[in-house]
Motif scaffolding. Structure first.
Motif, mmCIF file in Angstrom:
data_model
loop_
_atom_site.group_PDB
_atom_site.id
_atom_site.type_symbol
_atom_site.label_atom_id
_atom_site.label_comp_id
_atom_site.label_asym_id
_atom_site.label_seq_id
_atom_site.Cartn_x
_atom_site.Cartn_y
_atom_site.Cartn_z
ATOM 1 N N GLY A 40 10.532 18.580 -13.747
ATOM 2 C CA GLY A 40 10.509 18.851 -15.185
ATOM 3 C C GLY A 40 10.050 20.269 -15.446
ATOM 4 N N TRP A 43 15.116 12.867 -19.544
ATOM 5 C CA TRP A 43 13.689 13.159 -19.655
ATOM 6 C C TRP A 43 12.871 12.260 -18.743
ATOM 7 N N ALA A 47 15.127 16.665 -15.234
ATOM 8 C CA ALA A 47 14.918 17.204 -16.582
ATOM 9 C C ALA A 47 15.179 18.706 -16.653
ATOM 10 N N THR A 85 18.474 20.508 -18.412
ATOM 11 C CA THR A 85 18.247 21.451 -19.509
ATOM 12 C C THR A 85 18.974 22.765 -19.248
#
Length: 213
Positions: A140, A162, A167, A171
């Motif tokens: 993340g 998520w 993640a 993104t």
């Protein structure tokens, strides 16, 4: 007046009311919901205090909206805005696309290793990059920022998985063609093992003595 004016920098801290069962629930399953809410309250309080800096404005993005705006837990002198509805991506996109007139960085409030130096690294990276991210070891990220929110594509954060190891890569995939910079990798806290890792790396762990068991 000669010279170039410096565009104002904005640091948004996403923060929740520290109610047991409403924050850090994965950590709460390990150590108890009351203890995890206690940890979050003190961690977030200390984070806000140490990230005050004349080089940027601090804004608190609060949740739940009404309770967060009226809360007495967080400093009353800082600007607060509601996170609003939707999943994490919806809320992050809404916050980052507000009409700021300079670079903006967005962070969570559960990363003990964030310092003013780390935040400044991110703002400096936006001198050349369009987007900056601060990765986490679990795939993340603890920070994302841009030169200006209106430059983010409408599809940013679409279909991001998520709370998984995908993640960050998901993104980045929503930001095609953007020049991206990365800053330091920092550990957020989701489980008790994360707290123990932070304890080994940070003096701040004297706040977490309740973990001993």
């Amino acid at each position: 007046m000669k010279g170039h004016s410096v565009r104002p920098r904005t640091l948004i801290i996403m923060i929740k009311e520290p109610q047991p069962g409403q924050v850090k629930t994965r950590l709460g399953r390990d150590i108890g919901m009351v203890q995890s809410a206690w940890w979050f309250r003190h961690q977030a309080r200390d984070l806000i205090a140490r990230l005050r800096d004349p080089r940027w404005h601090v804004i608190l993005a609060v949740s739940p909206d009404r309770k967060g705006l009226a809360s007495r837990v967080w400093p009353t002198d800082l600007v607060r805005i509601p996170q609003g509805r939707g999943n994490l991506g919806d809320r992050m996109k809404r916050l980052l696309r507000l009409p700021f007139y300079g670079p903006v960085c967005l962070i969570g409030s559960d990363i003990p290793g964030v310092t003013r130096h780390r935040v400044w690294d991110a703002f400096r990276a936006l001198g050349e990059a369009e987007i900056v991210v601060g990765p986490s070891p679990d795939g993340g990220y603890w920070l994302i920022g841009s030169r200006g929110g209106q430059g983010l594509p409408p599809s940013v954060f679409s279909d991001v998985r998520w709370s998984t190891c995908h993640a960050l890569s998901d993104t980045v995939a929503t930001l095609p063609g953007r020049k991206l910079a990365r800053v330091a990798c920092l550990q957020d806290v989701d489980r008790v093992c994360d707290l123990r890792t932070v304890k080994e790396l940070s003096k701040a762990m004297n706040e977490y003595r309740f973990i001993r068991a």
